[in-house]
Design a protein around this motif. Structure first.
Motif, PDB file in Angstrom:
ATOM      1  N   HIS A 102       0.953  -1.452  -0.042  1.00 29.07           N
ATOM      2  CA  HIS A 102      -0.111   0.223  -0.264  1.00 29.07           C
ATOM      3  C   HIS A 102       0.631   1.014  -0.152  1.00 29.07           C
ATOM      4  N   GLN A 103       2.233   1.019   0.520  1.00 27.69           N
ATOM      5  CA  GLN A 103       2.938   1.946   0.564  1.00 27.69           C
ATOM      6  C   GLN A 103       3.328   2.980  -0.848  1.00 27.69           C
ATOM      7  N   LEU A 104       3.053   1.510  -1.668  1.00 25.04           N
ATOM      8  CA  LEU A 104       3.900   1.578  -3.541  1.00 25.04           C
ATOM      9  C   LEU A 104       2.714   2.537  -3.917  1.00 25.04           C
ATOM     10  N   VAL A 105       1.456   3.151  -3.798  1.00 23.65           N
ATOM     11  CA  VAL A 105       0.524   3.839  -4.597  1.00 23.65           C
ATOM     12  C   VAL A 105      -0.023   4.559  -4.656  1.00 23.65           C
ATOM     13  N   ILE A 106       0.273   5.305  -5.211  1.00 22.87           N
ATOM     14  CA  ILE A 106      -0.091   6.973  -4.878  1.00 22.87           C
ATOM     15  C   ILE A 106      -0.826   8.083  -6.140  1.00 22.87           C
ATOM     16  N   GLN A 107      -1.359   8.656  -5.851  1.00 24.33           N
ATOM     17  CA  GLN A 107      -3.038   9.793  -6.784  1.00 24.33           C
ATOM     18  C   GLN A 107      -1.653  10.212  -7.366  1.00 24.33           C
ATOM     19  N   GLY A 108      -1.691   9.738  -9.238  1.00 24.69           N
ATOM     20  CA  GLY A 108      -1.013  10.451  -9.759  1.00 24.69           C
ATOM     21  C   GLY A 108      -0.638   9.938 -11.027  1.00 24.69           C
ATOM     22  N   ASN A 109       0.020  10.671 -12.001  1.00 24.63           N
ATOM     23  CA  ASN A 109      -0.121  10.618 -13.804  1.00 24.63           C
ATOM     24  C   ASN A 109       0.634   9.384 -14.293  1.00 24.63           C
ATOM     25  N   GLU A 110       0.619   8.689 -14.951  1.00 30.90           N
ATOM     26  CA  GLU A 110       1.065   7.243 -15.046  1.00 30.90           C
ATOM     27  C   GLU A 110       2.319   7.941 -16.075  1.00 30.90           C
ATOM     28  N   TYR A 111       1.343   8.586 -17.104  1.00 34.32           N
ATOM     29  CA  TYR A 111       2.067   8.815 -18.458  1.00 34.32           C
ATOM     30  C   TYR A 111       3.507  10.059 -17.860  1.00 34.32           C
ATOM     31  N   LEU A 112       3.409  10.817 -17.481  1.00 33.70           N
ATOM     32  CA  LEU A 112       4.259  12.185 -17.071  1.00 33.70           C
ATOM     33  C   LEU A 112       5.580  10.996 -15.525  1.00 33.70           C
ATOM     34  N   LEU A 113       4.781  10.347 -14.977  1.00 35.54           N
ATOM     35  CA  LEU A 113       6.099   9.794 -14.641  1.00 35.54           C
ATOM     36  C   LEU A 113       6.735   8.559 -15.299  1.00 35.54           C
ATOM     37  N   GLN A 114       6.106   8.622 -16.132  1.00 32.15           N
ATOM     38  CA  GLN A 114       6.361   6.785 -17.155  1.00 32.15           C
ATOM     39  C   GLN A 114       7.565   8.348 -17.382  1.00 32.15           C
ATOM     40  N   VAL A 115       7.458   9.143 -17.734  1.00 29.72           N
ATOM     41  CA  VAL A 115       8.922  10.354 -18.447  1.00 29.72           C
ATOM     42  C   VAL A 115       9.187  10.508 -17.606  1.00 29.72           C
ATOM     43  N   ALA A 116       9.558  11.099 -16.438  1.00 24.91           N
ATOM     44  CA  ALA A 116      10.337  10.944 -15.859  1.00 24.91           C
ATOM     45  C   ALA A 116      11.383  10.405 -14.850  1.00 24.91           C
ATOM     46  N   PHE A 117      10.681   9.015 -15.078  1.00 25.88           N
ATOM     47  CA  PHE A 117      11.896   7.732 -14.715  1.00 25.88           C
ATOM     48  C   PHE A 117      12.408   7.337 -15.823  1.00 25.88           C
ATOM     49  N   ASN A 118      11.769   7.567 -17.164  1.00 21.23           N
ATOM     50  CA  ASN A 118      12.798   6.901 -18.417  1.00 21.23           C
ATOM     51  C   ASN A 118      13.758   7.903 -18.060  1.00 21.23           C
ATOM     52  N   ASN A 119      13.936   9.117 -17.912  1.00 19.30           N
ATOM     53  CA  ASN A 119      14.945   9.659 -17.853  1.00 19.30           C
ATOM     54  C   ASN A 119      16.019   9.655 -17.061  1.00 19.30           C
ATOM     55  N   LEU A 120      15.394   9.406 -15.646  1.00 20.50           N
ATOM     56  CA  LEU A 120      16.403   9.038 -15.709  1.00 20.50           C
ATOM     57  C   LEU A 120      16.973   7.437 -15.170  1.00 20.50           C
ATOM     58  N   ILE A 121      16.164   6.779 -16.144  1.00 18.74           N
ATOM     59  CA  ILE A 121      16.770   5.179 -16.160  1.00 18.74           C
ATOM     60  C   ILE A 121      17.773   6.140 -17.026  1.00 18.74           C
ATOM     61  N   ASP A 122      17.422   6.524 -18.097  1.00 16.62           N
ATOM     62  CA  ASP A 122      18.310   6.514 -18.971  1.00 16.62           C
ATOM     63  C   ASP A 122      18.915   7.296 -19.349  1.00 16.62           C
ATOM     64  N   ASN A 123      19.665   8.064 -18.668  1.00 14.00           N
ATOM     65  CA  ASN A 123      20.290   9.450 -17.646  1.00 14.00           C
ATOM     66  C   ASN A 123      21.422   8.400 -17.201  1.00 14.00           C
ATOM     67  N   ALA A 124      20.768   7.537 -16.219  1.00 12.33           N
ATOM     68  CA  ALA A 124      22.820   6.949 -15.656  1.00 12.33           C
ATOM     69  C   ALA A 124      22.669   5.572 -16.348  1.00 12.33           C
ATOM     70  N   CYS A 125      22.293   5.423 -16.931  1.00 10.33           N
ATOM     71  CA  CYS A 125      22.546   4.418 -18.313  1.00 10.33           C
ATOM     72  C   CYS A 125      23.706   5.081 -19.330  1.00 10.33           C
ATOM     73  N   LYS A 126      22.973   6.160 -19.347  1.00  6.70           N
ATOM     74  CA  LYS A 126      24.064   6.931 -20.328  1.00  6.70           C
ATOM     75  C   LYS A 126      25.122   7.534 -20.055  1.00  6.70           C
ATOM     76  N   TYR A 127      24.962   7.913 -18.817  1.00  6.20           N
ATOM     77  CA  TYR A 127      26.890   8.218 -18.339  1.00  6.20           C
ATOM     78  C   TYR A 127      27.692   7.157 -17.306  1.00  6.20           C
ATOM     79  N   SER A 128      26.676   5.899 -17.997  1.00  5.04           N
ATOM     80  CA  SER A 128      27.545   5.100 -17.038  1.00  5.04           C
ATOM     81  C   SER A 128      27.876   4.045 -17.676  1.00  5.04           C
ATOM     82  N   PRO A 129      29.558   3.822 -17.433  1.00  3.11           N
ATOM     83  CA  PRO A 129      30.353   2.618 -18.557  1.00  3.11           C
ATOM     84  C   PRO A 129      30.145   0.880 -19.142  1.00  3.11           C
TER      85      PRO A 129
END
Length: 458
Positions: free
Chosen positions: A340-367
């Protein structure tokens, strides 16, 4: 009508109403008191005349003479005495009979013992008088000249005072409203000087804790937001123009070069591949700008629903690894984190965009092109850490990393537009969360933090 005039008229009207009620109350109270007082005087005069008639040796002619002499200078009370047979025993002046007593009136006096009434302008009382075992009816009538003169004088003074006070109140209201609203007039003059090119101007405020200072303070905050929006818009347009010009110039140059000379099939294919890469970069930039526009909406215009953050993370993980086969993502959810601690009220599309950016950013600059996602509970808040190893970000760059179109020295080797992290921060704020970044000892971490007791209040 100006506020100053409206306030002055309203203040004067309220004062006039209160003063009018007070004056009318005083006048009618005085009128009633005069009436009661004069009735009392008539009774005293009636008793005195009856006593004088029955108990003194003064002849009736002398009493008539006394009445007539007094009547020349005073409004003498006219007294009449009747016995129980309605026979007139005594009258001050029978020729000028004010009351003209009738049998019905005398009968009412004997029955009620005491009566009082008006006859035109005269006040009349009738009362029962006892002497030597006999009962008599005594009437007394007179015009209260001094009482009415007093009331007339009181009414005149009240009207003059009423008008004078209203004039003074109106003039005082003009002066006071002018003084009270002078800061507002000054504020209006200052506002007239503020234009689109002078948004740096601010309204003057004082230390007073009043409504005008509160208004000026809020107006200054609004100007600050507008100025920041204008500056961001100018900065945004300037950078977008620059970012779009680069791939467009490259596409034009490649196509012009291909059209000016004959090339082999392989060379044409190479040119097409270059043009496609630049077009894809433009499409990616366009998508980023659209996402940025969506994240800039008013929160009330964005659709929020109940979502699970672990499911959003899994979808982002799948999307990123599908688009980039070299990227590797590891997701770890601490066993202390309840469902239940993982459940929030939010916009799924925008959160995916945010998490995609963070994942892409981490992978891009990791050897190793590896992003470690760690989900845990700390201090009544849900922490989602996006970790990568490799080149660290300097403290100077960390201070500006969430600014639009900002790119650090270490990131310029990779393709990008400086929009991702800025967009991620805006999406995070929309969800009443916040994001921080730190980089040290060959490790860079972006922390997405949302409090468990304050999950989205839209």
């Amino acid at each position: 009508m100006k506020i100053r005039t409206r306030l002055t008229l309203l203040f004067t009207l309220i004062t006039a109403m209160l003063l009018g009620v007070y004056s009318i109350s005083i006048y009618y109270s005085s009128k009633e008191a005069r009436e009661k007082s004069f009735y009392s005087e008539l009774r005293n005069e009636a008793i005195a005349k009856a006593d004088l008639f029955f108990q003194s040796s003064l002849p009736e002619q002398e009493m008539h003479k006394l009445y007539k002499n007094n009547n020349r200078t005073l409004n003498e009370v006219q007294v009449a005495i009747y016995d129980t047979t309605n026979r007139l025993i005594y009258h001050d002046d029978a020729k000028v009979d004010y009351v003209k007593e009738t049998p019905e009136m005398l009968s009412r006096i004997f029955r009620k013992k005491k009566i009082s009434f008006f006859m035109d302008n005269l006040q009349v009382i009738g009362m029962v008088y006892h002497y030597n075992g006999k009962t008599y009816a005594v009437t007394a009538a007179s015009y209260d000249k001094y009482g009415y003169d007093y009331l007339t004088h009181l009414l005149t003074i009240s009207i003059i005072a009423f008008i004078s006070i209203l004039i003074l109140i109106y003039l005082a209201g003009i002066l006071l409203s002018k003084k009270a609203l002078s800061p507002l007039s000054e504020m209006v003059n200052q506002i007239k000087k503020i234009t689109a090119g002078k948004l740096q101007l601010r309204l003057k405020t004082t230390g007073e804790k009043d409504e005008l200072n509160e208004l000026a303070g809020n107006f200054n905050k609004m100007l600050e937001r507008l100025e920041n929006s204008f500056d961001a818009q100018k900065y945004f347009v300037s950078n977008i123009s620059h970012e779009l010009r680069t791939p467009l110039s490259a596409i034009i140059a490649e196509l012009e070069l291909a059209s000016e000379k004959d090339q082999t099939k392989e060379e044409y294919q190479q040119t097409i591949r270059y043009a496609l890469d630049d077009a894809r970069n433009m499409a990616k930039l366009s998508n980023s700008l659209m996402d940025l526009a969506k994240a800039s909406y008013d929160p009330n215009e964005i659709s929020f629903s109940e979502i699970r953050l672990d499911e959003v993370l899994l979808e982002s993980y799948a999307k990123t690894t599908k688009e980039n086969a070299a990227y590797k993502v590891s997701l770890n959810i601490d066993h202390d984190v309840e469902e239940h601690q993982l459940v929030i009220q939010g916009n799924e599309y925008l959160l995916q965009v945010a998490f995609n950016n963070l994942i892409d950013n981490a992978c891009k600059y990791s050897p190793e092109h590896l992003c470690l996602i760690d989900v845990k509970i700390q201090k009544n808040a849900l922490h989602i850490n996006f970790v990568n190893t490799g080149i660290i970000i300097s403290q100077k760059d960390l201070e500006h990393i969430f600014e639009p179109f900002y790119r650090s020295e270490t990131s310029r080797k990779e393709k990008g537009y400086g929009i991702g992290l800025y967009l991620t921060e805006k999406i995070t704020k929309l969800h009443n969360a916040y994001i921080v970044a730190f980089s040290d000892k060959n490790t860079t971490v972006f922390k997405f933090i949302i409090k468990l007791d304050n999950k989205i209040t839209v």
